[in-house]
Write a protein that holds these residues in place. Structure first.
Motif, short mmCIF file in Angstrom:
data_model
loop_
_atom_site.label_atom_id
_atom_site.label_comp_id
_atom_site.label_asym_id
_atom_site.label_seq_id
_atom_site.Cartn_x
_atom_site.Cartn_y
_atom_site.Cartn_z
N ALA A 211 0.81 -1.23 0.00
CA ALA A 211 0.00 0.00 0.00
C ALA A 211 0.84 1.27 0.00
O ALA A 211 0.30 2.36 -0.25
CB ALA A 211 -0.93 0.00 1.22
N THR A 212 2.13 1.18 0.29
CA THR A 212 2.99 2.36 0.36
C THR A 212 3.53 2.72 -1.02
O THR A 212 4.14 1.88 -1.70
CB THR A 212 4.18 2.11 1.30
OG1 THR A 212 3.68 1.80 2.61
CG2 THR A 212 5.07 3.35 1.38
N VAL A 213 3.29 3.95 -1.46
CA VAL A 213 3.80 4.41 -2.75
C VAL A 213 5.31 4.61 -2.62
O VAL A 213 5.78 5.49 -1.90
CB VAL A 213 3.12 5.73 -3.18
CG1 VAL A 213 3.68 6.21 -4.51
CG2 VAL A 213 1.61 5.53 -3.28
N SER A 214 6.06 3.76 -3.31
CA SER A 214 7.52 3.80 -3.21
C SER A 214 8.10 3.05 -4.40
O SER A 214 7.38 2.36 -5.14
CB SER A 214 7.98 3.13 -1.91
OG SER A 214 7.81 1.72 -2.00
N PRO A 215 9.42 3.16 -4.61
CA PRO A 215 10.05 2.41 -5.70
C PRO A 215 9.91 0.90 -5.54
O PRO A 215 10.03 0.16 -6.52
CB PRO A 215 11.52 2.84 -5.62
CG PRO A 215 11.50 4.18 -4.96
CD PRO A 215 10.37 4.10 -3.97
N GLU A 216 9.68 0.42 -4.29
CA GLU A 216 9.57 -1.02 -4.05
C GLU A 216 8.15 -1.54 -4.21
O GLU A 216 7.94 -2.76 -4.17
CB GLU A 216 10.02 -1.34 -2.62
CG GLU A 216 11.45 -0.95 -2.30
CD GLU A 216 11.78 -1.20 -0.84
OE1 GLU A 216 10.84 -1.21 -0.02
OE2 GLU A 216 12.96 -1.41 -0.53
#
Length: 248
Positions: A211-216
């Motif tokens: 759910a976290t907007v990140s490169p991963e």
């Protein structure tokens, strides 16, 4: 029959909770609830290659039989093969009854546990689909309890919904409050020893990463959605209002 073959026969006889198929056995029509190779392997917790001989013995002993479903033109274009299904014969069912005449009905136990999965999944904000019920039965048969099964369904559904949201940052940010609420609920279950510590750590962490907007983010979504059984069809649908924004 050895112990593995008995357990295998019982799993095949229990069948699929939603799938029904008309088959012909020695000229007689039967309505069965068959399982695929993969579903049997998951239910047994045994690799497919280790089931080849036991299945062959059960087929030779007329305890189980198989039916093949054609992939169809468009599925073949996508590289999909025909599907082989296995089901218990009347002889196989009689063997089970003779072997365990005093055992309670597995159907009653399965229905109670499936209802528990439905309630737990609902508490996490999701409603099971028909395939979700089928997957639950497979998961329970593999040794996972109701709470572990429900959290996996929630995790896979969350990852599917995030993937479908695309790159719209407004939609992607809408998933985080629900995700953190699920993690809080799961922590409470863990503290009360209703959910295993390792399940909480693994599924809870994966939910936050998905759910976290990140490169991963995409790598985590790919990891969660890598299970072909869990992603064959949609397991559940989110019943919370924020999904109206995501689906728009």
């Amino acid at each position: 029959m050895n112990a593995l073959e008995k357990r295998l026969l019982a799993a095949i006889a229990a069948g699929h909770p939603e799938r029904r198929m008309e088959v012909s056995v020695r000229g007689q029509r039967m309505r069965v609830a068959p399982l695929t190779w993969n579903e049997i392997a998951v239910a047994m917790g045994v690799p497919q290659n280790e089931l080849t001989d036991p299945i062959a013995h059960l087929v030779a002993g007329d305890a189980i039989d198989s039916a093949r479903q054609s992939a169809g033109f468009f599925k073949r274009l996508r590289g999909e093969d025909d599907t082989t299904f296995f089901f218990a014969t009347e002889k196989g069912r009689r063997l089970l009854q003779t072997d365990a005449p005093t055992q309670p009905s597995d159907n009653d136990v399965d229905e109670e546990r499936l209802e528990n999965v439905r309630k737990i999944t609902h508490h996490l904000g999701y409603d099971l689909t028909r395939y979700g019920y089928a997957f639950s039965l497979i998961s329970l048969g593999s040794g996972y309890d109701e709470f572990a099964t429900a959290t996996q369904i929630a995790l896979v559904t969350l990852a599917s919904d995030v993937r479908q949201a695309g790159h719209d940052i407004t939609k992607l940010m809408a998933f985080m409050p629900h995700t953190m609420a699920m993690v809080d609920i799961m922590k409470d279950w863990k503290d009360r020893e209703m959910l295993r510590e390792d399940i909480f750590q693994n599924d809870g962490r994966a939910m936050v990463k998905v759910a976290t907007v990140s490169p991963e983010q995409n790598a985590w979504i790919d990891k969660v959605l890598s299970d072909p059984v869990a992603t064959a069809e949609r397991l559940a649908t989110c019943r919370l209002e924020y999904m109206d924004l995501v689906r728009s």
